[in-house]
Design a protein around this motif. Structure first.
Motif, PDB file in Angstrom:
ATOM      1  N   ASP A   3       0.830  -1.213   0.000  1.00  0.00           N
ATOM      2  CA  ASP A   3       0.000   0.000   0.000  1.00  0.00           C
ATOM      3  C   ASP A   3       0.859   1.255   0.000  1.00  0.00           C
ATOM      4  OD1 ASP A   3      -2.380  -1.346  -0.106  1.00  0.00           O
ATOM      5  OD2 ASP A   3      -2.755  -1.248   2.051  1.00  0.00           O
ATOM      6  N   GLU A   4       1.991   1.209   0.709  1.00  0.00           N
ATOM      7  CA  GLU A   4       2.831   2.405   0.791  1.00  0.00           C
ATOM      8  C   GLU A   4       3.519   2.703  -0.536  1.00  0.00           C
ATOM      9  OE1 GLU A   4       6.723   0.395   2.858  1.00  0.00           O
ATOM     10  OE2 GLU A   4       4.946   0.755   4.057  1.00  0.00           O
ATOM     11  N   GLN A   6       1.929   2.168  -3.450  1.00  0.00           N
ATOM     12  CA  GLN A   6       0.883   2.400  -4.432  1.00  0.00           C
ATOM     13  C   GLN A   6       0.594   3.895  -4.563  1.00  0.00           C
ATOM     14  OE1 GLN A   6      -2.606   0.093  -3.707  1.00  0.00           O
ATOM     15  NE2 GLN A   6      -2.865  -0.159  -5.891  1.00  0.00           N
ATOM     16  N   THR A   8      -1.740   7.077  -5.765  1.00  0.00           N
ATOM     17  CA  THR A   8      -3.165   7.401  -5.860  1.00  0.00           C
ATOM     18  C   THR A   8      -3.347   8.586  -6.805  1.00  0.00           C
ATOM     19  OG1 THR A   8      -3.119   9.023  -4.070  1.00  0.00           O
ATOM     20  CG2 THR A   8      -3.498   6.699  -3.440  1.00  0.00           C
ATOM     21  N   ASP A  11      -1.918  11.581  -5.187  1.00  0.00           N
ATOM     22  CA  ASP A  11      -0.453  11.645  -5.290  1.00  0.00           C
ATOM     23  C   ASP A  11      -0.035  12.193  -6.656  1.00  0.00           C
ATOM     24  OD1 ASP A  11      -0.141  10.389  -2.763  1.00  0.00           O
ATOM     25  OD2 ASP A  11      -0.102   8.401  -3.694  1.00  0.00           O
ATOM     26  N   ARG A  24      -8.625  11.655 -12.270  1.00  0.00           N
ATOM     27  CA  ARG A  24      -9.640  10.592 -12.286  1.00  0.00           C
ATOM     28  C   ARG A  24     -10.428  10.603 -13.596  1.00  0.00           C
ATOM     29  NH1 ARG A  24     -10.293  12.586  -7.048  1.00  0.00           N
ATOM     30  NH2 ARG A  24     -12.292  13.508  -7.614  1.00  0.00           N
ATOM     31  N   GLU A  38     -15.783  -1.193  -6.234  1.00  0.00           N
ATOM     32  CA  GLU A  38     -14.603  -0.363  -5.974  1.00  0.00           C
ATOM     33  C   GLU A  38     -15.026   1.087  -5.764  1.00  0.00           C
ATOM     34  OE1 GLU A  38     -11.242  -1.249  -5.901  1.00  0.00           O
ATOM     35  OE2 GLU A  38     -11.920  -3.326  -6.007  1.00  0.00           O
ATOM     36  N   ARG A  40     -12.332   3.534  -4.999  1.00  0.00           N
ATOM     37  CA  ARG A  40     -11.137   4.361  -5.191  1.00  0.00           C
ATOM     38  C   ARG A  40     -10.263   3.782  -6.294  1.00  0.00           C
ATOM     39  NH1 ARG A  40      -9.867   7.750  -0.667  1.00  0.00           N
ATOM     40  NH2 ARG A  40     -11.367   7.422   0.982  1.00  0.00           N
ATOM     41  N   TRP A  41      -9.627   4.693  -7.019  1.00  0.00           N
ATOM     42  CA  TRP A  41      -8.670   4.286  -8.027  1.00  0.00           C
ATOM     43  C   TRP A  41      -7.375   3.848  -7.358  1.00  0.00           C
ATOM     44  CZ3 TRP A  41      -9.063   3.522 -13.120  1.00  0.00           C
ATOM     45  CH2 TRP A  41     -10.175   4.038 -13.779  1.00  0.00           C
ATOM     46  N   HIS A  42      -6.818   2.754  -7.852  1.00  0.00           N
ATOM     47  CA  HIS A  42      -5.493   2.285  -7.465  1.00  0.00           C
ATOM     48  C   HIS A  42      -4.749   1.983  -8.766  1.00  0.00           C
ATOM     49  CE1 HIS A  42      -6.767   1.994  -3.309  1.00  0.00           C
ATOM     50  NE2 HIS A  42      -7.834   1.351  -3.718  1.00  0.00           N
ATOM     51  N   THR A  44      -2.270   1.102 -11.675  1.00  0.00           N
ATOM     52  CA  THR A  44      -1.064   0.286 -11.794  1.00  0.00           C
ATOM     53  C   THR A  44       0.109   1.216 -12.102  1.00  0.00           C
ATOM     54  OG1 THR A  44      -1.314  -0.009 -14.164  1.00  0.00           O
ATOM     55  CG2 THR A  44      -2.418  -1.641 -12.742  1.00  0.00           C
ATOM     56  N   ALA A  48      -0.177   4.804 -14.007  1.00  0.00           N
ATOM     57  CA  ALA A  48       0.378   6.021 -13.405  1.00  0.00           C
ATOM     58  C   ALA A  48       1.362   6.690 -14.367  1.00  0.00           C
ATOM     59  CB  ALA A  48       1.060   5.698 -12.079  1.00  0.00           C
TER      60      ALA A  48
END
Length: 57
Positions: A3-4, A6, A8, A11, A24, A38, A40-42, A44, A48
């Motif tokens: 998670d740290e 990843q 967003t 970010d 977004r 889902e 929230r966007w995560h 890849t 990114a």
């Protein structure tokens, strides 16, 4: 990916100086809407990098 590690949309927005709503919006235009379960966007690492390339033009 931890998670740290990843990234967003928030970010990316800070990194690029762009409103995160635009990040977004771009993600949706390129990769579709989030699945119903889902919230929230995560992105890849590849997504990114795509966002970075798009907004750095």
């Amino acid at each position: 990916m931890d998670d740290e590690d990843q990234v967003t949309p928030a970010d990316l927005a800070r990194e690029l100086g762009v409103d995160q709503k635009r990040i977004r919006e771009y993600l949706r235009s390129q990769y579709g809407k989030l699945p119903p379960d889902e919230t929230r966007w995560h992105p890849t690492a590849g997504q990114a990098e795509d966002v970075r390339n798009h907004f750095r033009r």
